[in-house]
Design a protein around this motif. Structure first.
Motif, PDB file in Angstrom:
ATOM      1  N   ASN A  84     -29.999 -17.455   6.452  1.00  0.00           N
ATOM      2  CA  ASN A  84     -28.786 -17.600   7.195  1.00  0.00           C
ATOM      3  C   ASN A  84     -28.584 -19.050   7.800  1.00  0.00           C
ATOM      4  OD1 ASN A  84     -27.912 -15.396   6.094  1.00  0.00           O
ATOM      5  ND2 ASN A  84     -27.907 -14.206   8.160  1.00  0.00           N
ATOM      6  N   ILE A  85     -27.535 -19.579   8.101  1.00  0.00           N
ATOM      7  CA  ILE A  85     -27.622 -20.926   8.871  1.00  0.00           C
ATOM      8  C   ILE A  85     -26.606 -20.540  10.203  1.00  0.00           C
ATOM      9  CG2 ILE A  85     -26.621 -23.364   8.994  1.00  0.00           C
ATOM     10  CD1 ILE A  85     -26.758 -23.319   6.030  1.00  0.00           C
ATOM     11  N   GLN A  86     -27.044 -20.815  11.430  1.00  0.00           N
ATOM     12  CA  GLN A  86     -26.451 -20.232  12.359  1.00  0.00           C
ATOM     13  C   GLN A  86     -25.692 -21.549  13.033  1.00  0.00           C
ATOM     14  OE1 GLN A  86     -28.304 -18.979  16.219  1.00  0.00           O
ATOM     15  NE2 GLN A  86     -27.935 -16.898  15.478  1.00  0.00           N
ATOM     16  N   PHE A  87     -24.351 -21.504  13.537  1.00  0.00           N
ATOM     17  CA  PHE A  87     -23.820 -22.486  14.052  1.00  0.00           C
ATOM     18  C   PHE A  87     -23.530 -22.310  15.343  1.00  0.00           C
ATOM     19  CE2 PHE A  87     -23.125 -23.044   9.443  1.00  0.00           C
ATOM     20  CZ  PHE A  87     -23.091 -24.264   9.323  1.00  0.00           C
ATOM     21  N   THR A  88     -23.537 -22.765  16.370  1.00  0.00           N
ATOM     22  CA  THR A  88     -23.300 -22.795  17.716  1.00  0.00           C
ATOM     23  C   THR A  88     -21.799 -23.327  18.070  1.00  0.00           C
ATOM     24  OG1 THR A  88     -25.588 -22.973  18.356  1.00  0.00           O
ATOM     25  CG2 THR A  88     -23.855 -23.253  20.116  1.00  0.00           C
ATOM     26  N   ALA A  89     -20.956 -22.443  18.268  1.00  0.00           N
ATOM     27  CA  ALA A  89     -19.453 -22.938  18.758  1.00  0.00           C
ATOM     28  C   ALA A  89     -18.923 -22.583  19.977  1.00  0.00           C
ATOM     29  CB  ALA A  89     -18.585 -22.262  17.783  1.00  0.00           C
ATOM     30  N   PRO A  90     -18.353 -23.550  20.619  1.00  0.00           N
ATOM     31  CA  PRO A  90     -17.770 -24.507  20.209  1.00  0.00           C
ATOM     32  C   PRO A  90     -18.955 -25.606  20.078  1.00  0.00           C
ATOM     33  CG  PRO A  90     -17.235 -24.566  22.468  1.00  0.00           C
ATOM     34  CD  PRO A  90     -17.851 -23.332  22.283  1.00  0.00           C
ATOM     35  N   PRO A  91     -18.368 -26.615  19.220  1.00  0.00           N
ATOM     36  CA  PRO A  91     -17.276 -26.981  18.225  1.00  0.00           C
ATOM     37  C   PRO A  91     -17.675 -26.086  17.024  1.00  0.00           C
ATOM     38  CG  PRO A  91     -19.114 -28.783  18.066  1.00  0.00           C
ATOM     39  CD  PRO A  91     -19.615 -27.934  19.032  1.00  0.00           C
ATOM     40  N   LEU A  92     -16.142 -25.668  16.671  1.00  0.00           N
ATOM     41  CA  LEU A  92     -16.204 -25.254  15.083  1.00  0.00           C
ATOM     42  C   LEU A  92     -16.504 -25.918  14.254  1.00  0.00           C
ATOM     43  CD1 LEU A  92     -12.974 -23.169  15.543  1.00  0.00           C
ATOM     44  CD2 LEU A  92     -15.184 -21.999  15.475  1.00  0.00           C
ATOM     45  N   PRO A  93     -17.279 -25.468  12.904  1.00  0.00           N
ATOM     46  CA  PRO A  93     -17.515 -26.372  11.946  1.00  0.00           C
ATOM     47  C   PRO A  93     -16.356 -26.888  11.360  1.00  0.00           C
ATOM     48  CG  PRO A  93     -18.918 -24.371  11.717  1.00  0.00           C
ATOM     49  CD  PRO A  93     -17.856 -24.278  12.770  1.00  0.00           C
ATOM     50  N   HIS A  94     -16.243 -28.199  10.883  1.00  0.00           N
ATOM     51  CA  HIS A  94     -14.741 -28.771  10.345  1.00  0.00           C
ATOM     52  C   HIS A  94     -14.958 -29.066   8.845  1.00  0.00           C
ATOM     53  CE1 HIS A  94     -17.056 -32.256  12.036  1.00  0.00           C
ATOM     54  NE2 HIS A  94     -16.805 -32.752  11.142  1.00  0.00           N
ATOM     55  N   TYR A  95     -13.831 -28.935   8.289  1.00  0.00           N
ATOM     56  CA  TYR A  95     -13.573 -29.259   6.795  1.00  0.00           C
ATOM     57  C   TYR A  95     -13.525 -30.899   6.598  1.00  0.00           C
ATOM     58  CZ  TYR A  95     -10.919 -29.843   2.521  1.00  0.00           C
ATOM     59  OH  TYR A  95     -10.293 -30.215   1.452  1.00  0.00           O
ATOM     60  N   ILE A  96     -14.200 -31.463   5.482  1.00  0.00           N
ATOM     61  CA  ILE A  96     -13.922 -32.849   5.197  1.00  0.00           C
ATOM     62  C   ILE A  96     -13.238 -32.972   4.003  1.00  0.00           C
ATOM     63  CG2 ILE A  96     -15.428 -35.029   4.717  1.00  0.00           C
ATOM     64  CD1 ILE A  96     -17.889 -33.775   6.396  1.00  0.00           C
ATOM     65  N   ILE A  97     -13.578 -32.553   2.974  1.00  0.00           N
ATOM     66  CA  ILE A  97     -13.196 -32.536   1.792  1.00  0.00           C
ATOM     67  C   ILE A  97     -13.608 -31.538   0.571  1.00  0.00           C
ATOM     68  CG2 ILE A  97     -14.694 -34.215   0.683  1.00  0.00           C
ATOM     69  CD1 ILE A  97     -12.185 -35.717  -0.421  1.00  0.00           C
ATOM     70  N   SER A  98     -12.868 -31.195  -0.316  1.00  0.00           N
ATOM     71  CA  SER A  98     -13.076 -30.279  -1.341  1.00  0.00           C
ATOM     72  C   SER A  98     -12.475 -30.310  -2.720  1.00  0.00           C
ATOM     73  CB  SER A  98     -12.639 -28.920  -0.787  1.00  0.00           C
ATOM     74  OG  SER A  98     -11.440 -28.923  -0.730  1.00  0.00           O
ATOM     75  N   GLY A  99     -13.059 -29.827  -3.690  1.00  0.00           N
ATOM     76  CA  GLY A  99     -12.364 -30.037  -5.014  1.00  0.00           C
ATOM     77  C   GLY A  99     -12.952 -29.014  -5.918  1.00  0.00           C
ATOM     78  N   ARG A 100     -12.682 -29.097  -7.070  1.00  0.00           N
ATOM     79  CA  ARG A 100     -12.751 -28.022  -8.339  1.00  0.00           C
ATOM     80  C   ARG A 100     -13.414 -28.842  -9.383  1.00  0.00           C
ATOM     81  NH1 ARG A 100      -8.451 -23.504  -9.904  1.00  0.00           N
ATOM     82  NH2 ARG A 100      -9.535 -22.819 -11.803  1.00  0.00           N
ATOM     83  N   ASP A 101     -14.745 -28.193 -10.072  1.00  0.00           N
ATOM     84  CA  ASP A 101     -15.091 -28.942 -11.042  1.00  0.00           C
ATOM     85  C   ASP A 101     -15.453 -28.053 -12.263  1.00  0.00           C
ATOM     86  OD1 ASP A 101     -15.897 -31.551 -11.996  1.00  0.00           O
ATOM     87  OD2 ASP A 101     -17.363 -31.743  -9.972  1.00  0.00           O
ATOM     88  N   LEU A 102     -15.660 -28.573 -13.352  1.00  0.00           N
ATOM     89  CA  LEU A 102     -16.318 -27.750 -14.664  1.00  0.00           C
ATOM     90  C   LEU A 102     -17.248 -28.670 -15.085  1.00  0.00           C
ATOM     91  CD1 LEU A 102     -15.649 -25.807 -16.807  1.00  0.00           C
ATOM     92  CD2 LEU A 102     -14.262 -27.210 -17.810  1.00  0.00           C
ATOM     93  N   ILE A 103     -18.320 -27.759 -15.375  1.00  0.00           N
ATOM     94  CA  ILE A 103     -19.616 -28.411 -15.935  1.00  0.00           C
ATOM     95  C   ILE A 103     -19.579 -27.644 -17.335  1.00  0.00           C
ATOM     96  CG2 ILE A 103     -22.139 -28.580 -16.185  1.00  0.00           C
ATOM     97  CD1 ILE A 103     -21.835 -28.563 -12.984  1.00  0.00           C
ATOM     98  N   ILE A 104     -19.631 -28.530 -18.410  1.00  0.00           N
ATOM     99  CA  ILE A 104     -19.615 -28.258 -19.927  1.00  0.00           C
ATOM    100  C   ILE A 104     -21.293 -27.642 -20.147  1.00  0.00           C
ATOM    101  CG2 ILE A 104     -17.505 -29.080 -20.639  1.00  0.00           C
ATOM    102  CD1 ILE A 104     -19.272 -31.188 -21.948  1.00  0.00           C
ATOM    103  N   PRO A 105     -21.495 -26.913 -21.136  1.00  0.00           N
ATOM    104  CA  PRO A 105     -22.863 -26.574 -21.417  1.00  0.00           C
ATOM    105  C   PRO A 105     -23.734 -27.711 -21.836  1.00  0.00           C
ATOM    106  CG  PRO A 105     -21.336 -25.040 -22.567  1.00  0.00           C
ATOM    107  CD  PRO A 105     -20.332 -26.095 -21.887  1.00  0.00           C
ATOM    108  N   GLY A 106     -24.974 -27.708 -21.197  1.00  0.00           N
ATOM    109  CA  GLY A 106     -25.691 -28.905 -21.473  1.00  0.00           C
ATOM    110  C   GLY A 106     -25.706 -29.808 -20.346  1.00  0.00           C
ATOM    111  N   HIS A 107     -24.614 -29.658 -19.389  1.00  0.00           N
ATOM    112  CA  HIS A 107     -24.731 -30.504 -18.252  1.00  0.00           C
ATOM    113  C   HIS A 107     -25.034 -29.777 -17.098  1.00  0.00           C
ATOM    114  CE1 HIS A 107     -22.638 -33.160 -21.333  1.00  0.00           C
ATOM    115  NE2 HIS A 107     -22.482 -34.055 -20.625  1.00  0.00           N
ATOM    116  N   GLU A 108     -25.084 -30.689 -15.896  1.00  0.00           N
ATOM    117  CA  GLU A 108     -25.679 -30.115 -14.665  1.00  0.00           C
ATOM    118  C   GLU A 108     -25.037 -30.530 -13.604  1.00  0.00           C
ATOM    119  OE1 GLU A 108     -29.794 -32.456 -14.112  1.00  0.00           O
ATOM    120  OE2 GLU A 108     -29.750 -30.992 -15.652  1.00  0.00           O
ATOM    121  N   HIS A 109     -25.139 -29.822 -12.473  1.00  0.00           N
ATOM    122  CA  HIS A 109     -24.534 -30.075 -11.129  1.00  0.00           C
ATOM    123  C   HIS A 109     -25.519 -31.121 -10.540  1.00  0.00           C
ATOM    124  CE1 HIS A 109     -24.269 -29.693  -6.612  1.00  0.00           C
ATOM    125  NE2 HIS A 109     -23.069 -29.579  -6.787  1.00  0.00           N
TER     126      HIS A 109
END
Length: 290
Positions: A3-28
DNA sequence: TACGTAGATTGAAGTACCAG
DNA sequence: CTGGTACTTCAATCTACGTA
């Protein structure tokens, strides 16, 4: 380290996100020192990722959190179309990798007397590095909401909204941590602590506590010592002193009245106990804030 | 006047150990 | 895991006196 343990405050905060599709043969993409946490949540397919020496197969409904300071590499290309959300977040507070522990028990040797009465009491948030999400539909909705909000990021209110949605995601992750069942002794210790917190204003005795829990007082004391590092009376004293500190700061009640309100029938004895745990008498404590 | 401290006393709580 | 016993430790009380 699961696990990862965060001490709060401060709360962890969001930066950015997205959605992705990897087709067979490709990789993250493989990366090192990304500088932010990278949460991956797989909708379909499988990601094959290693972080340091640990390998993960992140399947449908599973999440993986990659740490900012560690290198992560793809161990093999995707075999089927793999659809996933990614989300970057960060904290300006302390965090560390930890083994899982029983979140229902306060840390051993909890010291109520040293919790500041003027600040928010710090707490920890424990997130699994790798987990199967218990409510995938909720996770999906929150991730989708973030994707939708991304287009409106120029608005102040949207950025606030994003943080709120992100906290829901943090909660989803935290709820997915696998817990080990509590031992009977831990159960006994916690029930005893509950009783003491509820009755700290009364004249609590070990016998009453034993009758309430249907356990022998000797056994209860042993359980509490093992799980809290304090005997029942010591736990009670620390809790009473903590409550007294709040009254000293937020009321003008006399020391004698406060002593009575937190369960001490003798003001002199209250003063002795307060000094023992705080290092200064109640009046001096009050004056130090005025 | 309200509060803090110290010493003496007593009973309750805690601990170690053993047993079922 | 839980209870019981014997022994030790300490919480709680009372009182007197000092101090802010």
């Amino acid at each position: 380290m699961n696990n990862i343990q965060f001490t709060a405050p401060p709360l962890p905060h969001y930066i950015i996100s997205g959605r992705d599709l990897i087709i067979p043969g490709h990789e993250h993409p493989s990366r090192r020192n990304l500088g932010v946490f990278d949460l991956l949540y797989v909708l379909e397919g499988t990601l094959y990722i290693a972080e340091e020496q640990r390998q993960y197969e992140v399947r449908q409904g599973q999440a993986l959190i990659l740490s900012p300071n560690l290198a992560h590499v793809t161990t093999k290309p995707c075999e089927v179309p793999t659809h996933y959300f990614w989300l970057h977040f960060q904290t300006t507070g302390a965090w560390q990798h930890v083994e899982q522990h029983d979140y229902r028990l306060p840390p051993a040797n909890i010291d109520y007397a040293h919790i500041s009465t003027m600040d928010m009491n710090p707490f920890t948030i424990e997130l699994p590095i790798y987990a199967t999400i218990k409510h995938p539909s909720h996770m999906f909705e929150a991730m989708e909401e973030l994707s939708r909000l991304r287009a409106l990021m120029h608005q102040q209110s949207t950025r606030w909204q994003q943080q709120l949605v992100f906290q829901e995601i943090v909660q989803q992750l935290a709820n997915s941590v696998e817990r080990e069942p509590r031992s009977q002794a831990a159960e006994c210790a916690e029930l005893a602590a509950d009783y003491l917190r509820q009755h700290y204003q009364d004249n609590v005795t070990a016998k009453e506590l034993g009758e309430y829990l249907n356990f022998h007082p000797v056994y209860i004391a042993r359980c509490m010592k093992k799980h809290f590092g304090s005997s029942p009376m010591e736990y009670l004293h620390r809790y009473r002193v903590h409550q007294a500190k709040l009254l000293l700061l937020h009321t003008n009640h006399s020391i004698a009245r406060i002593a009575e309100e937190v369960g001490f029938s003798q003001a002199a004895y209250f003063s002795t106990i307060f000094t023992k745990y705080e290092g200064l008498p109640p009046r001096a404590f009050r004056q130090s804030y005025r």
